[in-house]
Design a protein around this motif. Structure first.
Motif, PDB file in Angstrom:
ATOM      1  N   PHE B  61       0.719  -1.215  -0.111  1.00  0.00           N
ATOM      2  CA  PHE B  61       0.088   0.033  -0.098  1.00  0.00           C
ATOM      3  C   PHE B  61       0.901   1.380   0.015  1.00  0.00           C
ATOM      4  O   PHE B  61       0.465   2.316  -0.350  1.00  0.00           O
ATOM      5  CB  PHE B  61      -0.907  -0.040   1.130  1.00  0.00           C
ATOM      6  N   VAL B  62       2.069   1.149   0.593  1.00  0.00           N
ATOM      7  CA  VAL B  62       3.040   2.468   0.494  1.00  0.00           C
ATOM      8  C   VAL B  62       4.218   1.772  -0.329  1.00  0.00           C
ATOM      9  O   VAL B  62       5.077   0.911   0.222  1.00  0.00           O
ATOM     10  CB  VAL B  62       3.453   2.515   1.981  1.00  0.00           C
ATOM     11  N   PRO B  63       4.558   2.294  -1.365  1.00  0.00           N
ATOM     12  CA  PRO B  63       5.503   1.990  -2.515  1.00  0.00           C
ATOM     13  C   PRO B  63       6.630   1.820  -1.636  1.00  0.00           C
ATOM     14  O   PRO B  63       7.663   1.172  -2.117  1.00  0.00           O
ATOM     15  CB  PRO B  63       5.393   3.190  -3.505  1.00  0.00           C
ATOM     16  N   VAL B 109       1.223  -5.590   7.168  1.00  0.00           N
ATOM     17  CA  VAL B 109      -0.164  -5.458   6.448  1.00  0.00           C
ATOM     18  C   VAL B 109       0.044  -4.357   5.244  1.00  0.00           C
ATOM     19  O   VAL B 109      -0.696  -4.764   4.346  1.00  0.00           O
ATOM     20  CB  VAL B 109      -1.345  -4.712   7.511  1.00  0.00           C
ATOM     21  N   VAL B 110       0.603  -3.516   5.622  1.00  0.00           N
ATOM     22  CA  VAL B 110       0.757  -2.349   4.650  1.00  0.00           C
ATOM     23  C   VAL B 110       1.684  -2.723   3.571  1.00  0.00           C
ATOM     24  O   VAL B 110       2.006  -2.044   2.303  1.00  0.00           O
ATOM     25  CB  VAL B 110       1.188  -0.866   5.296  1.00  0.00           C
ATOM     26  N   SER B 111       2.595  -3.584   3.629  1.00  0.00           N
ATOM     27  CA  SER B 111       3.670  -3.930   3.098  1.00  0.00           C
ATOM     28  C   SER B 111       3.341  -5.223   1.831  1.00  0.00           C
ATOM     29  O   SER B 111       4.088  -5.449   1.033  1.00  0.00           O
ATOM     30  CB  SER B 111       5.056  -4.406   3.513  1.00  0.00           C
ATOM     31  N   ASN B 119      -8.244  -9.190   9.952  1.00  0.00           N
ATOM     32  CA  ASN B 119      -7.849  -9.880  11.299  1.00  0.00           C
ATOM     33  C   ASN B 119      -6.524  -9.439  11.657  1.00  0.00           C
ATOM     34  O   ASN B 119      -6.375  -9.221  12.910  1.00  0.00           O
ATOM     35  CB  ASN B 119      -7.984 -11.242  10.897  1.00  0.00           C
ATOM     36  N   LYS B 120      -5.525  -9.458  10.687  1.00  0.00           N
ATOM     37  CA  LYS B 120      -4.322  -9.113  11.023  1.00  0.00           C
ATOM     38  C   LYS B 120      -4.106  -7.705  11.585  1.00  0.00           C
ATOM     39  O   LYS B 120      -3.462  -7.216  12.459  1.00  0.00           O
ATOM     40  CB  LYS B 120      -3.395  -9.290   9.859  1.00  0.00           C
ATOM     41  N   THR B 121      -4.727  -6.531  10.913  1.00  0.00           N
ATOM     42  CA  THR B 121      -4.741  -5.347  11.216  1.00  0.00           C
ATOM     43  C   THR B 121      -5.549  -4.975  12.549  1.00  0.00           C
ATOM     44  O   THR B 121      -4.908  -4.326  13.523  1.00  0.00           O
ATOM     45  CB  THR B 121      -5.796  -4.614  10.517  1.00  0.00           C
TER      46      THR B 121
END
Lengths: 122, 395
Positions: B61-63, B109-111, B119-121
Motif C-alpha cells: 500500500f506504501v510503495p 499489513v501495509v507492505s 484480522n491481522k490489522t
C-alpha cells in the motif's frame, strides 16, 4: 506520542470508512466477510498459458478460488502485478470470470479491451 | 480464624516482579487485564504459527516498502514477531514487546496486499494500543472496537446484498453448506431466514457501538461482543485467522480487574467447598484470591462467595468467577482453539465448535443459574451478605 498515535490511527480508519463509500475497494474500513467473490482466472504470459502453480506464484492466489471481500481486491492484485511486469517487457493477458454473492457472472480482462475494465456477460 | 492466602500488601510484594512462568500475569508493566489480553494473543499467534505467513513486500500500500530486499525484510519481520511473542508469553517488558509486535504486524499489513486482512490489522492494533498504554489516558480499546463495529455495520447496512439477504443465502448455502440453515430455510418463506440473519448481524454490530460508551451498559457490550464472535465461530467453524482471538481478547481490555486479592468465603462444613478451595488455590498462581471460612452463614446458604470489585457472586456463579478471573482459563482456551489449526479442516471445525460452545455453556450465567436453582443455593446480592465479614477481609 502515546495519545497522538492512537488518535491518528482512529482518524485514518474513520477516513477509510468514509472513503469506502465512494470507491469499490474496501481497504482499512472494517468490511470483513461482507462480500463473497468466487472466481476462475486464466493468464497467458508471453504466449504461454500459466499452470496452476505458476499462476499462484505470480499472483499469490489460486487460479480458482474465493475471496471474502470486494472483488475489486482480487482485480487490484491481478492488475497491479501486470502493470509491474509490463514495465519489465512481459506481455500478458488475463481473463477472470467472477461472481459476487452468487449472482450473475462478470468478466474482467487484462489488458482492458474497452473503456471499462469490467463487462457484464449476457 | 485467619484468612488463607496473602494480605493485600503481601500479595503486592509477592507479585511485584514479573515471573518467567508463562501462566502468571502479575507484576508486569501492564495492568493485569491488558497483560492477559496480549499474552492470549501472543499464545494464539505462536500456536497457529502465524510467523510463517509474514510477508515480503508485494504490491505494498506504501510503495516505499518495495525498496527493501524481500528476504531481508521478511526475515526481519519474522524475527521481531517471534522474539516479541515469546517475550510476551514469558512476561518480559510487555509494553515494549507489544509495541514491537503490533508495529511489525501493521507494517506487514501495509507492505503486502497478499497478507492484508482485517484480522491481522485488528490484532496488530490490539498489540500496538497495549504498547502505547498510558495510565489515566482514554480507553483506546473501546474506541477501536467501536470503530471496527461501526465500519462493519455501516458497510453491511448500505450494501443491497445485505439488505435483501442475498449475501447470507449464498454464504450459508453455497459456501458453508450449512445443513441446519438449509433445513430451516426450506421450511420458511423464501429469503426470510437470510434477511433475518443479515439484519440481526447489522443490528448487533451497530448496536454494540453506543453500548460501549455508556458505563452502565458496558457489560452488555462486552458480553454481546464475545457472544457475537462465538456465534460466528460456531456457525462457520473457523476463527477467521486471528479475528476471533483478537475480537474476544479485546473484551478483556474493557473489563475492570480486581486490584487487590479478591476475598472468597467458603462454608467449611461442606465437602464441596473444600474440593473447590483445593482445586482453585492450586491454580491461583497470581494469588488473585484470598480464601476464608464463613463465620456467619448468610440466609442464602451458599457454599461459596466471591467478592469481585463491588459485586458478590455466590454458589456456582462464584465458581464461574473463579475461572473467569484466572488468566490460565484464557490461556488454555486460546491454546486449545489455536492447536486445532493443525488438524484436517472438518475435524478442526468440529473441535473448535465443541471448545467454543462448551466454554459458552460452562462460563456464562445461565448454567450457573440453573445449577444454583436446582441445588437450592438461591441467589445473593451484596446487601444480603454480612458486611462485617467483608470489611474484616477487605478493609
Amino acid at each position: 506520542m502515546r495519545i497522538i498515535i492512537p488518535v491518528l490511527l482512529f482518524a485514518f480508519q474513520l477516513g477509510a470508512i468514509v472513503y469506502a463509500r465512494f470507491v469499490p475497494t474496501r481497504y482499512f474500513c472494517w468490511a470483513p466477510f461482507d462480500t463473497q467473490t468466487d472466481y476462475a482466472a486464466m493468464a497467458i504470459v508471453n504466449g504461454r498459458p500459466l499452470t496452476a502453480a505458476e499462476f499462484r506464484q505470480r499472483y499469490r492466489r489460486p487460479r480458482h478460488g474465493f475471496d471474502n471481500r470486494s472483488p475489486q481486491h482480487v482485480i487490484d492484485m491481478l492488475r497491479q502485478v501486470e502493470e509491474k511486469r509490463a514495465r519489465l517487457g512481459e506481455k500478458a493477458s488475463v481473463v477472470m470470470e467472477y461472481r459476487v454473492n452468487g449472482k450473475d457472472p462478470k468478466i474482467w480482462r487484462w489488458p482492458p479491451s474497452s473503456k471499462t475494465e469490467t463487462q457484464k456477460e449476457n | 480464624m485467619m484468612p488463607e492466602g496473602p494480605s493485600g500488601a503481601e500479595a503486592r510484594r509477592l507479585v511485584s516482579q514479573p515471573s518467567w512462568n508463562p501462566l502468571k500475569c502479575a507484576g508486569t508493566d501492564l495492568p493485569k487485564n491488558l497483560a492477559i489480553m496480549v499474552k492470549t494473543l501472543a499464545i494464539a499467534a505462536l500456536v497457529v504459527n502465524h510467523v510463517r505467513i509474514l510477508p515480503d513486500p508485494w504490491l505494498p500500500f506504501v510503495p516505499f516498502f518495495d525498496l527493501f530486499p524481500p528476504v531481508l525484510f521478511q526475515r526481519t519481520l519474522q524475527t521481531l514477531f517471534l522474539v516479541s511473542a515469546i517475550a510476551i508469553v514469558f512476561n518480559r517488558r510487555l509494553r515494549l514487546f507489544s509495541l514491537i509486535i503490533g508495529a511489525t504486524m501493521l507494517v506487514a499489513v501495509v507492505s503486502s496486499k497478499a497478507y492484508y486482512g482485517n484480522n491481522k490489522t485488528f490484532c496488530g492494533l490490539m498489540f500496538l494500543l497495549a504498547g502505547l498504554y498510558k495510565p489515566g489516558a482514554p480507553s483506546f480499546f473501546r474506541w477501536q472496537l467501536a470503530i471496527t463495529y461501526f465500519g462493519a455495520g455501516l458497510n453491511k447496512l448500505l450494501d443491497p446484498d445485505w439488505q435483501n439477504g442475498i449475501f447470507f443465502e449464498n454464504w450459508a448455502v453455497n459456501r458453508l453448506h450449512q445443513s441446519w440453515y438449509i433445513a430451516l430455510d426450506s421450511r420458511l418463506p423464501s429469503m426470510l431466514l437470510a434477511r433475518f440473519m443479515c439484519w440481526s448481524t447489522i443490528a448487533t454490530e451497530l448496536g454494540i457501538v453506543p453500548f460501549l460508551f455508556v458505563r452502565q451498559l458496558n457489560a452488555i457490550a462486552v458480553f454481546s461482543n464475545v457472544l457475537f464472535q462465538a456465534t460466528l465461530c460456531l456457525f462457520t467453524g473457523t476463527t477467521f485467522t486471528l479475528f476471533f482471538y483478537s475480537m474476544t481478547a479485546c473484551s478483556l481490555a474493557l473489563v475492570t480487574w480486581p486490584e487487590q486479592p479478591a476475598p472468597v468465603f467458603y462454608d467449611a462444613s461442606r465437602k464441596l467447598s473444600h474440593v473447590a478451595r483445593r482445586f482453585f488455590k492450586r491454580w491461583d498462581l497470581d494469588k488473585t484470591f484470598q480464601w476464608a471460612p464463613l463465620e456467619a452463614k448468610p440466609a442464602s446458604g451458599s457454599f461459596l462467595y466471591v467478592f469481585a470489585g463491588r459485586k458478590v457472586y455466590s454458589g456456582f456463579r462464584a465458581v464461574q468467577m473463579l475461572f473467569l478471573l484466572n488468566p490460565i482459563t484464557y490461556f488454555l482456551l486460546t491454546a486449545a482453539i489455536a492447536a486445532v489449526e493443525s488438524t484436517p479442516a472438518d475435524v478442526g471445525a468440529l473441535l473448535r465448535r465443541i471448545i467454543v460452545g462448551g466454554s459458552l455453556v460452562l462460563l456464562t450465567p445461565p448454567l450457573a443459574w440453573v445449577l444454583d436453582r436446582f441445588s437450592g443455593q438461591g441467589s445473593l446480592t451484596s446487601r444480603s451478605f454480612p458486611n462485617a465479614l467483608r470489611e474484616r477481609l477487605t478493609g
